[in-house]
Design an enzyme around this catalytic site. Structure first.
Site, PDB file in Angstrom:
ATOM      1  N   THR A   1      40.922  10.763  42.100  1.00 19.53           N
ATOM      2  CA  THR A   1      40.965  10.595  40.401  1.00 19.53           C
ATOM      3  C   THR A   1      41.411   9.415  40.021  1.00 19.53           C
ATOM      4  O   THR A   1      42.277   8.701  40.368  1.00 19.53           O
ATOM      5  CB  THR A   1      41.825  11.826  39.861  1.00 19.53           C
ATOM      6  OG1 THR A   1      41.819  11.643  38.584  1.00 19.53           O
ATOM      7  CG2 THR A   1      43.146  11.854  40.483  1.00 19.53           C
ATOM      8  N   ASP A   2      41.031   9.186  38.825  1.00 16.15           N
ATOM      9  CA  ASP A   2      41.467   7.876  38.138  1.00 16.15           C
ATOM     10  C   ASP A   2      42.749   8.002  37.787  1.00 16.15           C
ATOM     11  O   ASP A   2      43.429   6.896  37.248  1.00 16.15           O
ATOM     12  CB  ASP A   2      40.338   7.286  36.992  1.00 16.15           C
ATOM     13  CG  ASP A   2      39.988   8.480  35.991  1.00 16.15           C
ATOM     14  OD1 ASP A   2      40.718   9.788  36.275  1.00 16.15           O
ATOM     15  OD2 ASP A   2      39.397   8.319  35.109  1.00 16.15           O
ATOM     16  N   GLU A   3      43.269   9.304  37.605  1.00 17.57           N
ATOM     17  CA  GLU A   3      44.437   9.448  37.105  1.00 17.57           C
ATOM     18  C   GLU A   3      45.867   9.009  37.975  1.00 17.57           C
ATOM     19  O   GLU A   3      46.860   8.798  37.207  1.00 17.57           O
ATOM     20  CB  GLU A   3      44.694  11.092  36.740  1.00 17.57           C
ATOM     21  CG  GLU A   3      43.878  11.659  35.941  1.00 17.57           C
ATOM     22  CD  GLU A   3      44.337  12.961  35.364  1.00 17.57           C
ATOM     23  OE1 GLU A   3      45.310  13.453  35.399  1.00 17.57           O
ATOM     24  OE2 GLU A   3      43.496  13.449  34.404  1.00 17.57           O
TER      25      GLU A   3
ATOM     26  N   TYR B   1      50.200  16.583  38.766  1.00 16.55           N
ATOM     27  CA  TYR B   1      48.983  16.663  39.321  1.00 16.55           C
ATOM     28  C   TYR B   1      48.564  15.317  39.877  1.00 16.55           C
ATOM     29  O   TYR B   1      48.374  15.132  41.176  1.00 16.55           O
ATOM     30  CB  TYR B   1      47.789  17.114  38.220  1.00 16.55           C
ATOM     31  CG  TYR B   1      46.415  16.568  38.776  1.00 16.55           C
ATOM     32  CD1 TYR B   1      45.903  17.298  39.737  1.00 16.55           C
ATOM     33  CD2 TYR B   1      45.704  15.668  37.927  1.00 16.55           C
ATOM     34  CE1 TYR B   1      44.491  17.036  40.210  1.00 16.55           C
ATOM     35  CE2 TYR B   1      44.386  15.342  38.350  1.00 16.55           C
ATOM     36  CZ  TYR B   1      43.671  15.962  39.472  1.00 16.55           C
ATOM     37  OH  TYR B   1      42.504  15.368  39.968  1.00 16.55           O
TER      38      TYR B   1
ATOM     39  N   LYS C   1      48.011  13.942  43.930  1.00 16.24           N
ATOM     40  CA  LYS C   1      46.701  13.239  44.354  1.00 16.24           C
ATOM     41  C   LYS C   1      47.003  11.991  44.984  1.00 16.24           C
ATOM     42  O   LYS C   1      46.355  11.521  45.833  1.00 16.24           O
ATOM     43  CB  LYS C   1      45.602  13.095  43.109  1.00 16.24           C
ATOM     44  CG  LYS C   1      45.117  14.412  42.570  1.00 16.24           C
ATOM     45  CD  LYS C   1      44.149  15.228  43.527  1.00 16.24           C
ATOM     46  CE  LYS C   1      42.648  14.513  43.524  1.00 16.24           C
ATOM     47  NZ  LYS C   1      41.939  15.483  44.508  1.00 16.24           N
TER      48      LYS C   1
HETATM   49  P1  NAD Z   1      38.129  23.216  40.708  1.00 15.37           P
HETATM   50  O1  NAD Z   1      39.310  23.453  40.005  1.00 15.37           O
HETATM   51  O2  NAD Z   1      36.940  23.484  39.789  1.00 15.37           O
HETATM   52  O3  NAD Z   1      38.069  23.633  42.082  1.00 15.37           O
HETATM   53  C1  NAD Z   1      38.893  23.486  43.179  1.00 15.37           C
HETATM   54  C2  NAD Z   1      38.527  24.251  44.285  1.00 15.37           C
HETATM   55  O4  NAD Z   1      39.248  24.144  45.385  1.00 15.37           O
HETATM   56  C3  NAD Z   1      38.174  25.944  43.978  1.00 15.37           C
HETATM   57  O5  NAD Z   1      37.057  26.423  44.455  1.00 15.37           O
HETATM   58  C4  NAD Z   1      39.536  26.337  44.786  1.00 15.37           C
HETATM   59  O6  NAD Z   1      39.537  27.747  45.183  1.00 15.37           O
HETATM   60  C5  NAD Z   1      39.512  25.403  45.979  1.00 15.37           C
HETATM   61  N1  NAD Z   1      40.904  25.198  46.540  1.00 15.37           N
HETATM   62  C6  NAD Z   1      42.198  25.007  45.740  1.00 15.37           C
HETATM   63  N2  NAD Z   1      43.254  24.899  46.568  1.00 15.37           N
HETATM   64  C7  NAD Z   1      42.587  25.360  47.779  1.00 15.37           C
HETATM   65  C8  NAD Z   1      43.198  25.149  49.154  1.00 15.37           C
HETATM   66  N3  NAD Z   1      44.611  25.094  49.470  1.00 15.37           N
HETATM   67  N4  NAD Z   1      42.502  25.501  50.098  1.00 15.37           N
HETATM   68  C9  NAD Z   1      41.161  25.538  49.885  1.00 15.37           C
HETATM   69  N5  NAD Z   1      40.479  25.493  48.718  1.00 15.37           N
HETATM   70  C10 NAD Z   1      41.298  25.497  47.768  1.00 15.37           C
HETATM   71  O7  NAD Z   1      38.058  21.501  40.901  1.00 15.37           O
HETATM   72  P2  NAD Z   1      36.880  20.368  40.310  1.00 15.37           P
HETATM   73  O8  NAD Z   1      37.278  20.178  38.935  1.00 15.37           O
HETATM   74  O9  NAD Z   1      35.800  20.736  41.018  1.00 15.37           O
HETATM   75  O10 NAD Z   1      37.595  18.962  41.115  1.00 15.37           O
HETATM   76  C11 NAD Z   1      37.116  18.605  42.461  1.00 15.37           C
HETATM   77  C12 NAD Z   1      37.921  17.657  43.013  1.00 15.37           C
HETATM   78  O11 NAD Z   1      37.331  16.486  42.150  1.00 15.37           O
HETATM   79  C13 NAD Z   1      39.243  17.916  43.004  1.00 15.37           C
HETATM   80  O12 NAD Z   1      39.781  16.969  44.207  1.00 15.37           O
HETATM   81  C14 NAD Z   1      39.647  16.883  41.600  1.00 15.37           C
HETATM   82  O13 NAD Z   1      41.076  16.360  42.042  1.00 15.37           O
HETATM   83  C15 NAD Z   1      38.704  15.902  41.805  1.00 15.37           C
HETATM   84  N6  NAD Z   1      38.548  15.322  40.476  1.00 15.37           N
HETATM   85  C16 NAD Z   1      38.311  16.187  39.417  1.00 15.37           C
HETATM   86  C17 NAD Z   1      37.596  15.649  38.249  1.00 15.37           C
HETATM   87  C18 NAD Z   1      37.188  16.597  37.159  1.00 15.37           C
HETATM   88  O14 NAD Z   1      37.020  15.956  36.078  1.00 15.37           O
HETATM   89  N7  NAD Z   1      37.206  17.749  37.197  1.00 15.37           N
HETATM   90  C19 NAD Z   1      37.467  14.263  37.909  1.00 15.37           C
HETATM   91  C20 NAD Z   1      38.164  13.532  39.014  1.00 15.37           C
HETATM   92  C21 NAD Z   1      38.292  13.897  40.392  1.00 15.37           C
HETATM   93  O1  DAU Z   2      40.335  11.658  34.821  1.00  9.70           O
HETATM   94  C1  DAU Z   2      39.949  12.675  35.905  1.00  9.70           C
HETATM   95  C2  DAU Z   2      40.597  14.057  35.844  1.00  9.70           C
HETATM   96  O2  DAU Z   2      40.082  14.548  34.549  1.00  9.70           O
HETATM   97  C3  DAU Z   2      40.721  14.923  36.734  1.00  9.70           C
HETATM   98  O3  DAU Z   2      41.405  14.281  37.961  1.00  9.70           O
HETATM   99  C4  DAU Z   2      41.621  16.215  36.418  1.00  9.70           C
HETATM  100  O4  DAU Z   2      41.229  17.136  37.691  1.00  9.70           O
HETATM  101  C5  DAU Z   2      40.547  16.774  35.351  1.00  9.70           C
HETATM  102  O5  DAU Z   2      41.351  18.088  34.930  1.00  9.70           O
HETATM  103  C6  DAU Z   2      40.555  15.933  34.014  1.00  9.70           C
HETATM  104  O6  DAU Z   2      41.946  15.788  33.787  1.00  9.70           O
HETATM  105  P1  DAU Z   2      42.089  15.581  32.068  1.00  9.70           P
HETATM  106  O7  DAU Z   2      43.393  15.632  31.942  1.00  9.70           O
HETATM  107  O8  DAU Z   2      41.527  14.156  31.599  1.00  9.70           O
HETATM  108  O9  DAU Z   2      41.285  16.728  31.495  1.00  9.70           O
HETATM  109  P2  DAU Z   2      41.305  17.981  30.489  1.00  9.70           P
HETATM  110  O10 DAU Z   2      40.166  18.567  30.357  1.00  9.70           O
HETATM  111  O11 DAU Z   2      42.742  18.766  30.769  1.00  9.70           O
HETATM  112  O12 DAU Z   2      41.660  17.233  29.215  1.00  9.70           O
HETATM  113  C7  DAU Z   2      40.843  16.026  28.352  1.00  9.70           C
HETATM  114  C8  DAU Z   2      41.478  15.477  27.351  1.00  9.70           C
HETATM  115  O13 DAU Z   2      41.369  16.479  26.470  1.00  9.70           O
HETATM  116  C9  DAU Z   2      42.970  15.153  27.495  1.00  9.70           C
HETATM  117  O14 DAU Z   2      43.191  13.999  27.168  1.00  9.70           O
HETATM  118  C10 DAU Z   2      43.687  16.502  27.323  1.00  9.70           C
HETATM  119  C11 DAU Z   2      42.818  16.882  26.074  1.00  9.70           C
HETATM  120  N1  DAU Z   2      42.848  18.356  25.683  1.00  9.70           N
HETATM  121  C12 DAU Z   2      42.679  19.269  26.865  1.00  9.70           C
HETATM  122  C13 DAU Z   2      42.916  20.561  26.566  1.00  9.70           C
HETATM  123  C14 DAU Z   2      42.543  21.434  27.720  1.00  9.70           C
HETATM  124  C15 DAU Z   2      43.108  18.871  24.453  1.00  9.70           C
HETATM  125  O15 DAU Z   2      43.032  17.975  23.400  1.00  9.70           O
HETATM  126  N2  DAU Z   2      43.019  20.205  24.410  1.00  9.70           N
HETATM  127  C16 DAU Z   2      43.061  20.940  25.079  1.00  9.70           C
HETATM  128  O16 DAU Z   2      43.100  22.432  24.882  1.00  9.70           O
END
Ligand code: NAD
Ligand code: DAU
Length: 335
Positions: free
Chosen positions: A125-127, A149, A153
């Site tokens: 992630t970019d985080e 988190y 990562k």
């Molecule tokens: P998600 O939360 O929707 O799904 C995570 C999945 O991982 C679930 O199916 C869960 O059951 C499984 N899981 C969790 N712990 C586990 C374990 N110990 N063993 C096996 N399975 C396990 O996640 P997502 O949003 O699809 O993110 C997928 C990947 O992309 C993650 O690595 C996340 O850090 C990365 N990522 C997500 C975002 C985003 O915007 N969602 C952005 C950048 C990177």
């Molecule tokens: O940047 C990549 C990341 O993006 C991933 O690595 C994470 O897994 C993914 O959850 C996401 O993180 P963010 O913190 O950016 O996502 P989130 O959806 O939680 O929030 C997006 C923005 O919206 C953030 O600035 C917080 C804000 N927010 C979020 C929620 C849930 C609100 O203002 N109100 C809310 O209720």
């Protein structure tokens, strides 16, 4: 080619599995997933009878379970999507984050030590770069994670790089911006707000709402991972981003317009502790070396996402009222 996709029952993992099985008729996929609150077999209901698809319930931090699955399926590549992913939850309860991100990734890397010409793709992630006040972060930027988190990562990222350097594991490390699209768990900003709007509830904007994120639509991310899996250079890190920043309030305004509502439903609530205001990953390397570019503009992706949630209430409603979200609401109040 046989792919071992961890976290394939989650949002992006399931989108990637569907993408790959649709694009490559000869590929097989093993989905190894613990089925946490975020894992949902409904996400791949349409694939479950496909002979090329196998589901294995397992924890990536369980060395025995991982090794058994590897020995049985002998994959050509591991793609590690499994993670605890919600930043707010990592503030309430970091334990599972450290375990899955750090120990889980370490366990998979151990299992991949014997991989020679195969691939290990880590979805990061970019985080991990932390808040970026100005400019853009390239892959060589310093890591400065600020939440449990992103720190977990970042720990996984460092292990991935170390296993390439020390043991020659053919790793690819990706750092992505935010995704949007179907099957995202409705605790995340965009699906949370869309489903609140469908239900006529208010929209809890953290702080002033001027934090910014960059988004890519799910299919564009799948295409980037597909390219990196086949053509990425082992040991390298690749940022993935649209490089188009969106302030949270801008996203809210677009959503209000799509739902024909006004700003009276917006509620400014307490900010997330340690909230990163801006991420801005530089994706020039991916564009230059692999000619990747996003094809779905943000507004179009948002429109498609809204449409999907409107049409799939049966998918998200049980998740929104589920026990895990109730736990979350106990901490943060019923939003
Ligand atoms: P998600 O939360 O929707 O799904 C995570 C999945 O991982 C679930 O199916 C869960 O059951 C499984 N899981 C969790 N712990 C586990 C374990 N110990 N063993 C096996 N399975 C396990 O996640 P997502 O949003 O699809 O993110 C997928 C990947 O992309 C993650 O690595 C996340 O850090 C990365 N990522 C997500 C975002 C985003 O915007 N969602 C952005 C950048 C990177
Ligand atoms: O940047 C990549 C990341 O993006 C991933 O690595 C994470 O897994 C993914 O959850 C996401 O993180 P963010 O913190 O950016 O996502 P989130 O959806 O939680 O929030 C997006 C923005 O919206 C953030 O600035 C917080 C804000 N927010 C979020 C929620 C849930 C609100 O203002 N109100 C809310 O209720």
């Amino acid at each position: 080619m046989r792919l071992f996709v961890t976290g394939g029952a989650g949002f992006m993992g399931s989108n990637f599995i569907r993408y790959v099985l649709t694009k490559y008729p000869e590929y097989e996929v093993v989905n190894f997933d613990k089925l946490t609150y975020a894992g949902n077999l409904e996400n791949l209901r349409d694939m479950e009878h496909d002979k090329r698809y196998t589901f294995v319930k397992g924890d990536i931090a369980d060395a025995k379970a991982v090794q058994q699955a590897m020995d049985k399926h002998r994959p050509d590549a591991i793609l590690n999507y499994a993670a605890e992913t919600h930043v707010d939850r990592s503030i309430l309860d970091p334990d599972a984050f450290v375990r899955t991100e750090v120990i889980g990734t370490y366990t998979l890397l151990e299992a991949a030590k014997t991989f020679k010409n195969r691939r290990f793709v880590q979805i990061s992630t970019d985080e991990v770069y932390g808040h970026v006040a100005s400019g853009r972060t390239s892959e060589t930027a310093m890591l400065a994670p600020r939440s449990p988190y992103s720190a977990s990562k970042a720990g996984a990222d460092l292990l991935v790089q170390a296993y390439h350097t020390t043991f020659g594991v053919p790793t690819i490390l990706t750092r992505s911006c935010n995704f949007l699209g179907p099957y995202q768990f409705p605790e995340k900003f965009i699906p949370f707000f869309i489903t609140n709007l469908i239900d006529g509830k208010s929209l809890p904007v953290y702080g002033d709402g001027k934090q910014s994120r960059e988004y890519i639509y799910v299919d564009d991310h799948c295409a980037a991972i597909d390219l990196l899996l086949h053509e990425g250079t082992a040991g390298e890190i690749y940022n993935i981003s649209s490089e188009k920043s969106q302030e949270n309030l801008t996203v809210v305004k677009l959503l209000l317009k799509m739902f024909g509502k006004d700003e009276s439903v917006v509620e400014h609530v307490a900010d997330r502790p340690g909230h990163d205001r801006r991420y801005a990953p530089d994706a020039a390397k991916l564009r230059r070396e692999l000619h990747w570019k996003p094809t779905v503009a943000f507004e179009e992706g948002l429109r498609r996402t809204v449409e999907w949630y409107r049409e799939h209430e049966g998918w998200w409603r049980p998740l929104k009222s589920g026990v895990h979200l109730k736990y979350f609401q106990q901490q943060y109040g019923d939003r």
